[in-house]
Design a protein around this motif. Structure first.
Motif, PDB file in Angstrom:
ATOM      1  N   CYS A  45       0.751  -1.119  -0.232  1.00 14.44           N
ATOM      2  CA  CYS A  45       0.197  -0.423   0.024  1.00 14.44           C
ATOM      3  C   CYS A  45       0.877   1.396   0.156  1.00 14.44           C
ATOM      4  N   THR A  46       0.282   2.175  -0.354  1.00 13.04           N
ATOM      5  CA  THR A  46       0.770   3.581   0.326  1.00 13.04           C
ATOM      6  C   THR A  46       0.613   4.486   1.243  1.00 13.04           C
ATOM      7  N   SER A  47       0.938   5.377   1.781  1.00 11.40           N
ATOM      8  CA  SER A  47       0.435   6.074   2.275  1.00 11.40           C
ATOM      9  C   SER A  47      -0.074   7.799   1.443  1.00 11.40           C
ATOM     10  N   LEU A  48       0.460   7.900   0.334  1.00  6.68           N
ATOM     11  CA  LEU A  48      -0.673   8.949  -0.430  1.00  6.68           C
ATOM     12  C   LEU A  48      -2.095   9.473  -1.159  1.00  6.68           C
ATOM     13  N   LYS A  49      -2.038  10.330  -1.006  1.00  2.31           N
ATOM     14  CA  LYS A  49      -3.646  10.068  -2.128  1.00  2.31           C
ATOM     15  C   LYS A  49      -2.886  10.600  -3.094  1.00  2.31           C
ATOM     16  N   THR A  50      -4.147   9.100  -3.997  1.00  2.00           N
ATOM     17  CA  THR A  50      -4.274   9.681  -5.393  1.00  2.00           C
ATOM     18  C   THR A  50      -4.803  10.433  -6.269  1.00  2.00           C
ATOM     19  N   ALA A  51      -6.259  11.031  -5.683  1.00  2.00           N
ATOM     20  CA  ALA A  51      -6.554  12.043  -6.504  1.00  2.00           C
ATOM     21  C   ALA A  51      -5.559  13.222  -6.892  1.00  2.00           C
ATOM     22  N   GLN A  52      -6.126  14.178  -7.746  1.00  2.00           N
ATOM     23  CA  GLN A  52      -5.086  15.281  -8.491  1.00  2.00           C
ATOM     24  C   GLN A  52      -5.433  16.266  -7.858  1.00  2.00           C
ATOM     25  N   SER A  53      -4.186  16.457  -7.362  1.00  2.00           N
ATOM     26  CA  SER A  53      -3.691  18.116  -6.702  1.00  2.00           C
ATOM     27  C   SER A  53      -2.619  18.567  -7.550  1.00  2.00           C
ATOM     28  N   PHE A  54      -2.430  19.706  -7.198  1.00  2.00           N
ATOM     29  CA  PHE A  54      -1.716  20.168  -8.179  1.00  2.00           C
ATOM     30  C   PHE A  54      -1.012  21.152  -6.405  1.00  2.00           C
ATOM     31  N   SER A  55       0.895  21.782  -6.540  1.00  2.00           N
ATOM     32  CA  SER A  55       1.266  22.874  -5.545  1.00  2.00           C
ATOM     33  C   SER A  55       0.315  23.714  -5.816  1.00  2.00           C
ATOM     34  N   SER A  56      -0.439  24.665  -6.344  1.00  2.00           N
ATOM     35  CA  SER A  56      -0.812  25.991  -6.786  1.00  2.00           C
ATOM     36  C   SER A  56      -2.730  25.617  -6.321  1.00  2.00           C
ATOM     37  N   GLY A  57      -2.855  24.100  -6.188  1.00  2.00           N
ATOM     38  CA  GLY A  57      -4.632  23.800  -5.226  1.00  2.00           C
ATOM     39  C   GLY A  57      -4.817  23.148  -6.253  1.00  2.00           C
ATOM     40  N   ALA A  58      -6.425  23.190  -7.254  1.00  2.00           N
ATOM     41  CA  ALA A  58      -6.795  22.500  -7.597  1.00  2.00           C
ATOM     42  C   ALA A  58      -6.438  22.334  -8.897  1.00  2.00           C
ATOM     43  N   LEU A  59      -6.182  23.820  -9.413  1.00  2.00           N
ATOM     44  CA  LEU A  59      -5.892  23.674 -11.216  1.00  2.00           C
ATOM     45  C   LEU A  59      -4.730  24.764 -11.220  1.00  2.00           C
ATOM     46  N   ASP A  60      -3.527  23.385 -11.741  1.00  2.00           N
ATOM     47  CA  ASP A  60      -2.335  24.027 -12.156  1.00  2.00           C
ATOM     48  C   ASP A  60      -1.629  25.125 -12.755  1.00  2.00           C
ATOM     49  N   TYR A  61      -3.163  26.122 -13.224  1.00  2.00           N
ATOM     50  CA  TYR A  61      -2.597  27.712 -13.513  1.00  2.00           C
ATOM     51  C   TYR A  61      -3.882  28.235 -14.316  1.00  2.00           C
ATOM     52  N   VAL A  62      -3.856  29.728 -13.342  1.00  2.00           N
ATOM     53  CA  VAL A  62      -5.008  30.549 -14.295  1.00  2.00           C
ATOM     54  C   VAL A  62      -4.236  31.463 -14.246  1.00  2.00           C
ATOM     55  N   PRO A  63      -4.557  32.498 -14.774  1.00  2.00           N
ATOM     56  CA  PRO A  63      -4.302  33.558 -15.804  1.00  2.00           C
ATOM     57  C   PRO A  63      -4.571  34.884 -14.724  1.00  2.00           C
ATOM     58  N   PRO A  64      -3.172  35.253 -13.799  1.00  2.00           N
ATOM     59  CA  PRO A  64      -3.487  36.226 -12.608  1.00  2.00           C
ATOM     60  C   PRO A  64      -5.058  37.143 -13.665  1.00  2.00           C
ATOM     61  N   GLY A  65      -5.247  37.328 -12.072  1.00  2.00           N
ATOM     62  CA  GLY A  65      -6.632  38.374 -12.181  1.00  2.00           C
ATOM     63  C   GLY A  65      -8.197  38.112 -12.580  1.00  2.00           C
ATOM     64  N   LEU A  66      -8.282  36.546 -13.374  1.00  2.00           N
ATOM     65  CA  LEU A  66      -9.271  35.500 -13.499  1.00  2.00           C
ATOM     66  C   LEU A  66     -10.405  35.441 -12.832  1.00  2.00           C
ATOM     67  N   LEU A  67      -9.381  34.797 -11.694  1.00  2.00           N
ATOM     68  CA  LEU A  67     -10.531  34.292 -10.912  1.00  2.00           C
ATOM     69  C   LEU A  67     -10.984  35.593  -9.307  1.00  2.00           C
ATOM     70  N   ALA A  68     -10.426  36.661  -9.417  1.00  2.00           N
ATOM     71  CA  ALA A  68     -10.996  38.179  -9.277  1.00  2.00           C
ATOM     72  C   ALA A  68     -12.287  38.118  -8.322  1.00  2.00           C
ATOM     73  N   GLY A  69     -12.470  38.277  -6.832  1.00  2.00           N
ATOM     74  CA  GLY A  69     -13.583  38.099  -6.336  1.00  2.00           C
ATOM     75  C   GLY A  69     -14.435  37.198  -6.243  1.00  2.00           C
ATOM     76  N   LEU A  70     -13.514  35.729  -6.222  1.00  2.00           N
ATOM     77  CA  LEU A  70     -14.799  34.361  -5.826  1.00  2.00           C
ATOM     78  C   LEU A  70     -13.899  33.837  -4.898  1.00  2.00           C
ATOM     79  N   LYS A  71     -15.013  33.292  -4.196  1.00  2.00           N
ATOM     80  CA  LYS A  71     -15.239  32.840  -2.617  1.00  2.00           C
ATOM     81  C   LYS A  71     -13.741  31.908  -2.758  1.00  2.00           C
ATOM     82  N   ALA A  72     -13.157  31.748  -3.452  1.00  2.00           N
ATOM     83  CA  ALA A  72     -12.187  30.018  -3.777  1.00  2.00           C
ATOM     84  C   ALA A  72     -11.575  30.690  -4.831  1.00  2.00           C
ATOM     85  N   LYS A  73     -11.183  30.998  -4.963  1.00  2.00           N
ATOM     86  CA  LYS A  73      -9.714  32.161  -5.756  1.00  2.00           C
ATOM     87  C   LYS A  73      -8.933  30.758  -5.271  1.00  2.00           C
ATOM     88  N   THR A  74      -8.358  31.465  -3.841  1.00  2.00           N
ATOM     89  CA  THR A  74      -7.313  29.931  -3.433  1.00  2.00           C
ATOM     90  C   THR A  74      -7.486  28.523  -3.439  1.00  2.00           C
TER      91      THR A  74
END
Length: 490
Positions: A340-369
């Protein structure tokens, strides 16, 4: 009278011998308790140490031999101090600076003052309490000895910069980043507090201090961008970023990489240790996403939110069914511990759920981080548009390795120097709290893995694109080899 005095001395001598005798020390020192702690420590590693498999398979740590050696050392230990040192040596064998023993945090008391500062608090007091202290920011090499070197920065600048000119008219800017941490710049904190406190209507509590820290980080980024633009004005052919000896820091390393890279950067894949603590966190993240989805959104915002929701839902399901990966045979067989392994298998990135978003695109969203952590900051991409070189050495570690790996894997910079230390990902959300039952020592263990583009673990160290040094080179020799490399670079 003399007999009574002699008898009294004999009694005192016997009491003293009893106090300091080996038999009494044996009562105070419990080898069995330390052996039990050691068994628990191994179990902690099995279920919670993210780099356990990489330590065995990549860094070639012989777990079976290490276990035998540690047991023998505990059998020889004659005091708590010696036994504690044995466990420290056991962890040191994994060659991971994030893996260590420490004291358990003292519980807070009701009488302890809250960490809040009045608007009238002095900048020196605030910045000292927040851990800001001056670190040296000199170049890692004696560039001043190079005939074509010209300093550009002054004592007022936050970062050391200069120009390297060659006979061929080739010219490079040089930028020193000694540490990726805002708290290495106390003067920036102090001047920042003088401005920040003007807007305060009440004491600055923990949430306010977090905003202030981001405020200081923004000022630091602005200063760095201004100094880079000054170098650019010198019509340079490329920028050499000196992070040799840089021991790491904070997520600010990510923002600096995005600022200096000539192209957008995709964050690396990152997995963490499966643990029930993540259930509440993922549930909260999904609540924020659902709240955003009820708002008026652009088509792109809606698409990104739905994509993040799908990934976090999968991560939540995995966290709810998480079971400890106990594999004691990893200490008894070189081929054990593969069930077995202790690590998760669900996809994620060091930046969060997404690997890239242009600056400003998520402005105003509660879940931006939640979607893309850098979006919490006001930052600018690709300030520098010419070739980027990053200088590393065997003391480049942690966040500095992430900086180099992020640029290298996105083909946004050429890494030169020598292989880095190999520390890798550290602790997410403060890390999981592991405490040994008898000694009450806390075990600090990395709970995440950052993966390279080739599938490797950042814990293995960053191999430069151009290895120009050997371990026997002194600073003068390293400078000469670097200048030769830059002179011949096409």
């Amino acid at each position: 009278m003399k007999r009574q005095s002699l008898f009294g001395w004999l009694i005192l001598l016997m009491v003293g011998l009893a106090i300091f005798s080996p038999v009494n020390r044996a009562v105070e020192f419990s080898r069995s308790a330390w052996l039990q702690d050691y068994q628990v420590l191994k179990r902690f590693l099995e279920i919670g140490y993210a780099n356990l498999d990489s330590a065995r398979e990549v860094k070639k740590v012989d777990l079976v031999a290490l276990d035998g050696k540690t047991k023998q050392a505990l059998d020889r230990a004659a005091s708590d101090g010696e036994a504690k040192n044995v466990l420290k040596q056991f962890l040191a064998a994994f060659d991971d600076l994030h893996l260590r023993l420490g004291e358990v945090d003292k519980p807070a008391t009701q009488s302890a003052p809250a960490q809040a500062f009045a608007p009238t608090a002095s900048s020196a007091d605030v910045c000292k309490a927040l851990g800001f202290r001056l670190r040296l920011n000199r170049f890692s090499l004696p560039f001043d000895k190079a005939s074509g070197f010209q300093p550009v920065s002054t004592d007022k600048d936050l970062f050391a910069t200069g120009l390297l000119r060659f006979e061929s008219a080739k010219k490079f800017g040089v930028l020193r980043l000694a540490l990726f941490s805002p708290d290495a710049f106390p003067k920036t904190c102090e001047t920042g507090w003088e401005e920040f406190r003007q807007s305060l209507k009440a004491d600055c509590d923990a949430e306010c201090l977090s905003r202030f820290y981001s405020f200081v980080q923004k000022r630091l980024s602005d200063a760095l961008r201004a100094q880079v633009k000054t170098l650019q004005a010198g019509n340079i052919d490329g920028l050499l970023v000196d992070i040799a000896g840089n021991g790491g820091g904070t997520e600010w390393a990510d923002l600096v990489a995005r600022m200096l890279a000539a192209r957008p950067l995709k964050a690396p894949r990152q997995n963490g240790v499966r643990h029930e603590r993540d259930v509440a966190r993922f549930e909260r993240q999904l609540q924020l996403i659902e709240a955003d989805l009820q708002q008026r959104l652009s088509d792109e915002q809606q698409r990104l939110l739905k994509q993040a929701k799908e990934r976090i839902t999968a991560a939540l399901a995995e966290a709810k069914t998480a079971r400890p990966c106990e594999r004691p045979d990893i200490w008894t067989s070189s081929g054990g511990g593969r069930q077995c392994t202790s690590l998760k298998t669900a996809q994620s990135f060091s930046s969060g759920a997404l690997d890239y978003v242009p600056p400003g695109l998520l402005a105003g969203l509660k879940a931006k981080t939640v979607l893309f952590n850098p979006s919490q900051h006001d930052y600018q991409e690709s300030v520098f548009a010419k070739p980027l070189l990053v200088l590393v050495d065997q003391k480049t570690a942690s966040a500095a390795e992430y900086f180099a790996a992020l640029l290298q894997d996105n083909e946004a910079a050429k890494i030169i120097g020598e292989r880095t230390l190999g520390v890798g990902c550290g602790y997410t959300n403060g890390g999981i709290k592991w405490v040994l039952p008898n000694s009450k020592l806390r075990v600090f263990m990395p709970d995440c893995v950052r993966y390279r583009k080739n599938g490797g673990n950042e814990y293995e160290g960053i191999t430069p694109d151009a290895a120009i040094w050997t371990k026997d080179d002194d600073k003068t020799g390293r400078l000469e080899k670097l200048l030769k490399f830059l002179r011949e670079l096409r």
